[in-house]
Design a protein around this motif. Structure first.
Motif, PDB file in Angstrom:
ATOM      1  N   ALA A 288       0.660  -1.458  -0.337  1.00 20.79           N
ATOM      2  CA  ALA A 288      -0.155   0.024   0.236  1.00 20.79           C
ATOM      3  C   ALA A 288       1.107   1.241   0.296  1.00 20.79           C
ATOM      4  O   ALA A 288       2.107   0.905  -0.006  1.00 20.79           O
ATOM      5  N   PRO A 289       0.391   2.924  -0.840  1.00 23.08           N
ATOM      6  CA  PRO A 289       1.686   3.350  -0.206  1.00 23.08           C
ATOM      7  C   PRO A 289       1.358   3.891   0.722  1.00 23.08           C
ATOM      8  O   PRO A 289       1.200   3.555   1.956  1.00 23.08           O
ATOM      9  N   LYS A 291       1.457   7.029   2.268  1.00 27.31           N
ATOM     10  CA  LYS A 291       0.791   6.829   3.337  1.00 27.31           C
ATOM     11  C   LYS A 291      -0.898   6.774   2.893  1.00 27.31           C
ATOM     12  O   LYS A 291      -1.543   7.794   3.445  1.00 27.31           O
ATOM     13  N   ALA A 292      -0.902   5.875   2.846  1.00 23.73           N
ATOM     14  CA  ALA A 292      -2.813   5.414   2.386  1.00 23.73           C
ATOM     15  C   ALA A 292      -3.289   5.281   3.896  1.00 23.73           C
ATOM     16  O   ALA A 292      -4.311   5.433   4.161  1.00 23.73           O
ATOM     17  N   ALA A 293      -2.271   5.147   5.287  1.00 22.76           N
ATOM     18  CA  ALA A 293      -2.873   4.739   6.238  1.00 22.76           C
ATOM     19  C   ALA A 293      -2.662   5.689   7.199  1.00 22.76           C
ATOM     20  O   ALA A 293      -2.657   6.514   7.962  1.00 22.76           O
ATOM     21  N   ARG A 294      -4.866   6.662   7.138  1.00 22.19           N
ATOM     22  CA  ARG A 294      -4.907   8.284   7.599  1.00 22.19           C
ATOM     23  C   ARG A 294      -5.469   7.925   8.681  1.00 22.19           C
ATOM     24  O   ARG A 294      -5.148   7.997   9.147  1.00 22.19           O
ATOM     25  N   MET A 297      -5.314   0.782   8.624  1.00 23.84           N
ATOM     26  CA  MET A 297      -4.530  -0.239   8.109  1.00 23.84           C
ATOM     27  C   MET A 297      -5.446  -1.258   8.320  1.00 23.84           C
ATOM     28  O   MET A 297      -5.796  -1.955   9.384  1.00 23.84           O
ATOM     29  N   HIS A 328      -4.638  -2.306   3.594  1.00 23.86           N
ATOM     30  CA  HIS A 328      -5.233  -1.649   2.768  1.00 23.86           C
ATOM     31  C   HIS A 328      -5.371  -0.657   3.824  1.00 23.86           C
ATOM     32  O   HIS A 328      -6.211  -0.501   5.061  1.00 23.86           O
ATOM     33  N   GLY A 329      -5.253   0.555   3.097  1.00 23.14           N
ATOM     34  CA  GLY A 329      -5.332   1.872   3.855  1.00 23.14           C
ATOM     35  C   GLY A 329      -6.496   2.898   3.769  1.00 23.14           C
ATOM     36  O   GLY A 329      -7.084   3.067   3.106  1.00 23.14           O
ATOM     37  N   THR A 330      -7.083   3.467   4.763  1.00 24.80           N
ATOM     38  CA  THR A 330      -8.730   4.411   4.741  1.00 24.80           C
ATOM     39  C   THR A 330      -8.227   5.596   5.770  1.00 24.80           C
ATOM     40  O   THR A 330      -7.446   5.988   6.883  1.00 24.80           O
TER      41      THR A 330
END
Length: 330
Positions: A288-289, A291-294, A297, A328-330
């Motif tokens: 995952a990128p 900075k994907a995890a805002r 995760m 997967h990050g959101t």
């Protein structure tokens, strides 16, 4: 990266363990099912197994030189394929190729099996000195004419495969996942028991099938301590282990026990109410990128295990290979 950012690298870590393996022979007659398996013809001989291992090493080194993920499917099958594919993604990001694959001290353990998949195991070492690593490789052939593919490769901390019993012709005897004849527990029961222990602790149902150790009770304690540490930094972590769809393989050992290969899945969920508190790192790199995890995760991890089931007593985990395969990050 801000000093307070938590790098999400998957909490579950590999630990070395010391496991004493029984190598003595005990009395007892084989079951009728086992006698039938002993009469079956082996799928190949040691010379053929050596050629398969050599071919795998050649293929792995071609993958290594170009970090060619697509070529992995020609030499590996799941779960090994998914795990090594994720490893190559990481190595592309950090721009560091895997080490050269060169096996030494190789010994083959070829069971007499009827039907498919055909399979065999190989004990081997890579590297030298302090950098040497033991392997418990397991190759499978799905159907007639299909290629032989590396399916599992947990790393034992001792020469666990030397405990496998061989008949006068040098072949091993397979143990079916549901077979309990002369065993403390059926090999197929280990994934459920191990998953319960790592999720809910030593007091969980069936957790008592497994002995205390680095990959069982000590791992559970480390996970709980890690969760508490993260909570103090404003990050919530939940972790759950479960059995997988992958087949359990086992070979009869000299003490009439069994040496077992099996796989667990671990799902981790990291969350924080504060945006920017999480960042992707460690073995999640490439999945995952950064900075994907805002604020959240979610990860999926596969863990291969090698364990010894005795005739009586609790099973001992003697090896493992772990890799995050989805993030997967959101």
């Amino acid at each position: 990266m801000p000093a307070r950012t938590i790098t999400v690298a998957s909490l579950f870590t590999s630990c070395l363990l010391t496991a004493a393996m029984g190598t003595g022979c005990s009395e007892g007659s084989p079951s009728s099912a086992e006698a039938e398996r002993r009469a079956a013809a082996p799928a190949l001989d040691k010379a053929q197994a050596q050629r398969i291992l050599d071919s795998y090493a050649d293929g792995a080194n071609r993958v290594r030189r170009k970090l060619n993920r697509g070529a992995l499917a020609g030499i590996e099958a799941d779960p090994q394929l998914s795990m090594d594919d994720a490893s190559l993604k990481l190595r592309r990001v950090i721009k560091r190729p895997p080490p050269e694959v060169k096996f030494s001290n190789t010994t083959f353990y070829i069971p007499r099996v009827s039907g498919y998949p055909h399979w065999f195991a190989a004990g081997a070492v890579t590297g030298q000195g302090k950098r040497s690593m033991r392997h418990a490789l397991l190759f499978t052939q799905a159907k007639p004419g299909a290629p032989w593919l590396l399916t599992a490769n947990p790393y034992p901390t001792s020469d666990a495969l030397s405990t496998v019993a061989l008949d006068p012709d040098g072949y091993a005897t397979p143990v079916e996942p549901d077979e309990k004849n002369g065993l403390a527990t059926a090999p197929g029961k280990l994934p459920e028991a191990h998953a319960a222990l790592l999720t809910d602790g030593p007091g969980a149902s069936k957790a008592s099938l497994l002995a205390d150790g680095a990959q069982t009770s000590e791992t559970y304690k480390a996970l709980k301590q890690g969760e508490q540490t993260l909570a103090g930094r404003g990050v919530t972590l939940s972790s759950r282990f479960s059995p997988t769809r992958y087949r359990v393989f086992a070979l009869r050992t000299k003490d009439r026990g069994a040496l077992v290969w099996y796989v667990l899945k671990q799902n981790e969920a990291y969350s924080s109410s504060k945006r920017g508190q999480l960042a992707v790192g460690g073995d999640l790199l490439g999945l995952a990128p950064v900075k994907a995890a805002r604020t959240r995760m979610d990860t999926t991890v596969l863990v291969q295990y090698l364990a010894a089931v005795p005739p009586k007593g609790r099973a001992t985990v003697t090896g493992m290979y772990r890799k995050a395969v989805i993030a997967h990050g959101t």
